[in-house]
Write a protein that holds these residues in place. Structure first.
Motif, PDB file in Angstrom:
ATOM      1  N   ILE A 187      17.976  37.090  76.998  1.00  0.00           N
ATOM      2  CA  ILE A 187      17.631  37.872  75.816  1.00  0.00           C
ATOM      3  C   ILE A 187      16.726  37.053  74.903  1.00  0.00           C
ATOM      4  N   ARG A 188      15.773  37.735  74.280  1.00  0.00           N
ATOM      5  CA  ARG A 188      14.920  37.119  73.270  1.00  0.00           C
ATOM      6  C   ARG A 188      15.161  37.855  71.961  1.00  0.00           C
ATOM      7  N   VAL A 189      15.337  37.107  70.892  1.00  0.00           N
ATOM      8  CA  VAL A 189      15.627  37.700  69.586  1.00  0.00           C
ATOM      9  C   VAL A 189      14.653  37.126  68.568  1.00  0.00           C
ATOM     10  N   LYS A 190      13.964  38.005  67.869  1.00  0.00           N
ATOM     11  CA  LYS A 190      13.014  37.562  66.842  1.00  0.00           C
ATOM     12  C   LYS A 190      13.788  37.006  65.657  1.00  0.00           C
ATOM     13  N   ARG A 191      13.436  35.816  65.260  1.00  0.00           N
ATOM     14  CA  ARG A 191      14.087  35.177  64.123  1.00  0.00           C
ATOM     15  C   ARG A 191      13.579  35.766  62.818  1.00  0.00           C
ATOM     16  N   PHE A 192      14.382  35.673  61.786  1.00  0.00           N
ATOM     17  CA  PHE A 192      13.944  36.095  60.456  1.00  0.00           C
ATOM     18  C   PHE A 192      12.946  35.076  59.922  1.00  0.00           C
ATOM     19  N   LYS A 193      11.942  35.565  59.248  1.00  0.00           N
ATOM     20  CA  LYS A 193      10.911  34.679  58.715  1.00  0.00           C
ATOM     21  C   LYS A 193      11.503  33.815  57.610  1.00  0.00           C
ATOM     22  N   GLU A 194      11.310  32.523  57.742  1.00  0.00           N
ATOM     23  CA  GLU A 194      11.849  31.584  56.767  1.00  0.00           C
ATOM     24  C   GLU A 194      10.746  31.068  55.850  1.00  0.00           C
ATOM     25  N   ASN A 195      11.091  30.943  54.579  1.00  0.00           N
ATOM     26  CA  ASN A 195      10.194  30.281  53.636  1.00  0.00           C
ATOM     27  C   ASN A 195      10.415  28.779  53.788  1.00  0.00           C
ATOM     28  N   LYS A 196       9.389  28.094  54.234  1.00  0.00           N
ATOM     29  CA  LYS A 196       9.536  26.669  54.504  1.00  0.00           C
ATOM     30  C   LYS A 196       9.739  25.893  53.210  1.00  0.00           C
ATOM     31  N   VAL A 197      10.825  25.150  53.170  1.00  0.00           N
ATOM     32  CA  VAL A 197      11.132  24.302  52.024  1.00  0.00           C
ATOM     33  C   VAL A 197      11.074  22.855  52.494  1.00  0.00           C
ATOM     34  N   LEU A 198      10.202  22.083  51.874  1.00  0.00           N
ATOM     35  CA  LEU A 198      10.046  20.691  52.280  1.00  0.00           C
ATOM     36  C   LEU A 198      11.193  19.873  51.711  1.00  0.00           C
ATOM     37  N   ARG A 199      12.059  19.426  52.595  1.00  0.00           N
ATOM     38  CA  ARG A 199      13.207  18.646  52.151  1.00  0.00           C
ATOM     39  C   ARG A 199      12.774  17.205  51.876  1.00  0.00           C
ATOM     40  N   PRO A 200      13.451  16.510  50.976  1.00  0.00           N
ATOM     41  CA  PRO A 200      13.084  15.125  50.693  1.00  0.00           C
ATOM     42  C   PRO A 200      13.368  14.224  51.884  1.00  0.00           C
ATOM     43  N   ALA A 201      12.671  13.108  51.927  1.00  0.00           N
ATOM     44  CA  ALA A 201      12.854  12.154  53.026  1.00  0.00           C
ATOM     45  C   ALA A 201      13.351  10.833  52.466  1.00  0.00           C
ATOM     46  N   GLY A 202      14.251  10.202  53.206  1.00  0.00           N
ATOM     47  CA  GLY A 202      14.785   8.916  52.791  1.00  0.00           C
ATOM     48  C   GLY A 202      13.749   7.814  52.876  1.00  0.00           C
ATOM     49  N   ASN A 203      13.997   6.728  52.168  1.00  0.00           N
ATOM     50  CA  ASN A 203      13.116   5.559  52.220  1.00  0.00           C
ATOM     51  C   ASN A 203      13.955   4.296  52.096  1.00  0.00           C
ATOM     52  N   LYS A 204      13.319   3.154  52.266  1.00  0.00           N
ATOM     53  CA  LYS A 204      14.049   1.888  52.296  1.00  0.00           C
ATOM     54  C   LYS A 204      14.686   1.542  50.954  1.00  0.00           C
ATOM     55  N   ASP A 205      14.037   1.910  49.846  1.00  0.00           N
ATOM     56  CA  ASP A 205      14.603   1.598  48.534  1.00  0.00           C
ATOM     57  C   ASP A 205      15.891   2.380  48.288  1.00  0.00           C
ATOM     58  N   TRP A 206      15.869   3.676  48.634  1.00  0.00           N
ATOM     59  CA  TRP A 206      17.078   4.506  48.470  1.00  0.00           C
ATOM     60  C   TRP A 206      18.199   3.948  49.349  1.00  0.00           C
ATOM     61  N   LEU A 207      17.857   3.618  50.578  1.00  0.00           N
ATOM     62  CA  LEU A 207      18.843   3.098  51.515  1.00  0.00           C
ATOM     63  C   LEU A 207      19.443   1.789  51.012  1.00  0.00           C
ATOM     64  N   LYS A 208      18.611   0.902  50.480  1.00  0.00           N
ATOM     65  CA  LYS A 208      19.094  -0.399  50.000  1.00  0.00           C
ATOM     66  C   LYS A 208      20.131  -0.219  48.893  1.00  0.00           C
ATOM     67  N   THR A 209      19.843   0.665  47.953  1.00  0.00           N
ATOM     68  CA  THR A 209      20.776   0.904  46.852  1.00  0.00           C
ATOM     69  C   THR A 209      22.057   1.561  47.352  1.00  0.00           C
ATOM     70  N   PHE A 210      21.915   2.493  48.281  1.00  0.00           N
ATOM     71  CA  PHE A 210      23.082   3.165  48.854  1.00  0.00           C
ATOM     72  C   PHE A 210      23.996   2.151  49.538  1.00  0.00           C
ATOM     73  N   ILE A 211      23.412   1.265  50.312  1.00  0.00           N
ATOM     74  CA  ILE A 211      24.194   0.262  51.039  1.00  0.00           C
ATOM     75  C   ILE A 211      24.947  -0.646  50.066  1.00  0.00           C
ATOM     76  N   GLU A 212      24.298  -0.991  48.962  1.00  0.00           N
ATOM     77  CA  GLU A 212      24.928  -1.869  47.975  1.00  0.00           C
ATOM     78  C   GLU A 212      26.170  -1.235  47.351  1.00  0.00           C
ATOM     79  N   HIS A 213      26.210   0.102  47.305  1.00  0.00           N
ATOM     80  CA  HIS A 213      27.324   0.802  46.669  1.00  0.00           C
ATOM     81  C   HIS A 213      28.249   1.488  47.679  1.00  0.00           C
ATOM     82  N   ALA A 214      28.008   1.304  48.968  1.00  0.00           N
ATOM     83  CA  ALA A 214      28.799   1.994  49.987  1.00  0.00           C
ATOM     84  C   ALA A 214      30.276   1.607  49.902  1.00  0.00           C
ATOM     85  N   GLU A 215      31.146   2.601  50.106  1.00  0.00           N
ATOM     86  CA  GLU A 215      32.587   2.379  49.991  1.00  0.00           C
ATOM     87  C   GLU A 215      33.123   1.444  51.065  1.00  0.00           C
TER      88      GLU A 215
END
Length: 321
Positions: free
Chosen positions: A136-164
């Motif tokens: 079976i082939r099913v046509k998908r509903f048209k999605e409005n593309k939303v550009l999600r944010p992307a991680g970077n090394k600075d965010w990761l560094k701070t996250f690691i410093e505060h990780a539980e």
């Protein structure tokens, strides 16, 4: 007429149709109920032998076959509630789209695609691959593309410093460096980590094929110094527990919200392609994407576009002579 026999208090039945013998448990200790179950099973097989398997296969039957390979069961119950006794041949593409709207009346197109169209199509086409029905082939509903944010090394560094926990810190870096999804990261076991070869084997990821995740020297060092008494590498048993720890950590660190997917797959693609100029085929292979187009359109996010134009066409790039 099916033959019944008892094992450990449960009734089993057997019968032969078109030269093929069928044996099955009735899953009941009630002999009369087992007789009824066996008779109906025999009828379905005889009807299928004459009219084709498609004539008797229900959605519940197809789902039972699919469950063995399904990695995510979250959306299947609502589909079963709607189509449990409906024959697969009667579930059309229009019916699937209609179901998506009726089951999720206020949802976005992306939700309807992800939670109805994709799993319904997967269940039916899995049965089709085994010769029980048509694809079976099913046509998908048209999605409005939303550009999600992307991680970077600075965010990761701070996250690691505060990780539980060290496990949470290591998992964040692992996802950023390998593009591994959180579910696959949680499931990673020490028996699939080969530190001498700097490789972790991701078993049965979303695309169904085992994947070799290459480990950086830094990642190898982190894993080498972790506690290995638990079977799972990062110490989490469920997504829910890991997500709660993740949310507490980025909030405590005062960081903008990033999901594990945005840090991991979005961050990996952007880090490789945009920030470091790695080619699409290599990035797709190392991040375990089957489609270069999907990866580049959805996961690799442009950054500093003004600087790119200035660097290429600015005054210092004028031809000499």
């Amino acid at each position: 007429m099916p033959k019944l026999y008892e094992r450990n208090g449960v009734w089993y039945y057997s019968f032969t149709v078109a030269g093929k013998r069928h044996r099955q448990s009735s899953q009941t200790s009630d002999k009369e109920l087992a007789k009824d179950i066996a008779s109906k099973a025999e009828w379905r097989q005889r009807h299928a032998a004459v009219h084709g398997a498609e004539s008797v296969l229900t959605f519940a039957d197809a789902l039972a076959m699919y469950m063995d390979q399904a990695k995510d069961h979250r959306y299947l119950l609502k589909l079963l509630n709607r189509w449990e006794k409906i024959k697969i041949k009667d579930i059309t593409a229009d019916e699937i789209r209609r179901a998506a709207v009726e089951i999720y009346p206020k949802a976005k197109s992306s939700t309807r695609n992800r939670q109805v169209i994709t799993p319904a199509r997967a269940v039916i086409n899995h049965a089709a691959d085994s010769g029980y029905c048509a694809h079976i082939r099913v046509k998908r509903f048209k999605e409005n593309k939303v550009l999600r944010p992307a991680g970077n090394k600075d965010w990761l560094k701070t996250f690691i410093e505060h990780a539980e926990t060290p496990g949470l810190a290591a998992m964040a870096q692992f996802m950023f460096e390998t593009a591994t999804r959180i579910g696959d990261s949680i499931s990673l076991e020490w028996e699939n980590v080969y530190l001498q070869d700097a490789v972790a084997i991701i078993r049965n990821p979303k695309n169904g094929e085992d994947h070799e995740a290459f480990l950086s020297p830094g990642m190898v060092a982190i894993l080498a110094n972790m506690d290995k008494t638990e079977r799972r590498v990062f110490g989490y048993s469920t997504r829910s527990v890991a997500h709660k720890a993740w949310n507490r950590t980025y909030q405590a660190a005062g960081l903008p919200r990033l999901t594990p997917h945005e840090l991991g797959r979005h961050g990996f693609a952007t880090e490789m392609i945009v920030r470091n100029g790695v080619d699409l085929p290599t990035t797709a292979k190392r991040g375990n994407w089957k489609s270069h187009r999907l990866m580049s359109e959805r996961y690799a996010h442009p950054e500093n576009e003004r600087n790119v134009i200035n660097n290429v066409f600015g005054e210092h790039k004028k031809n000499k002579g």
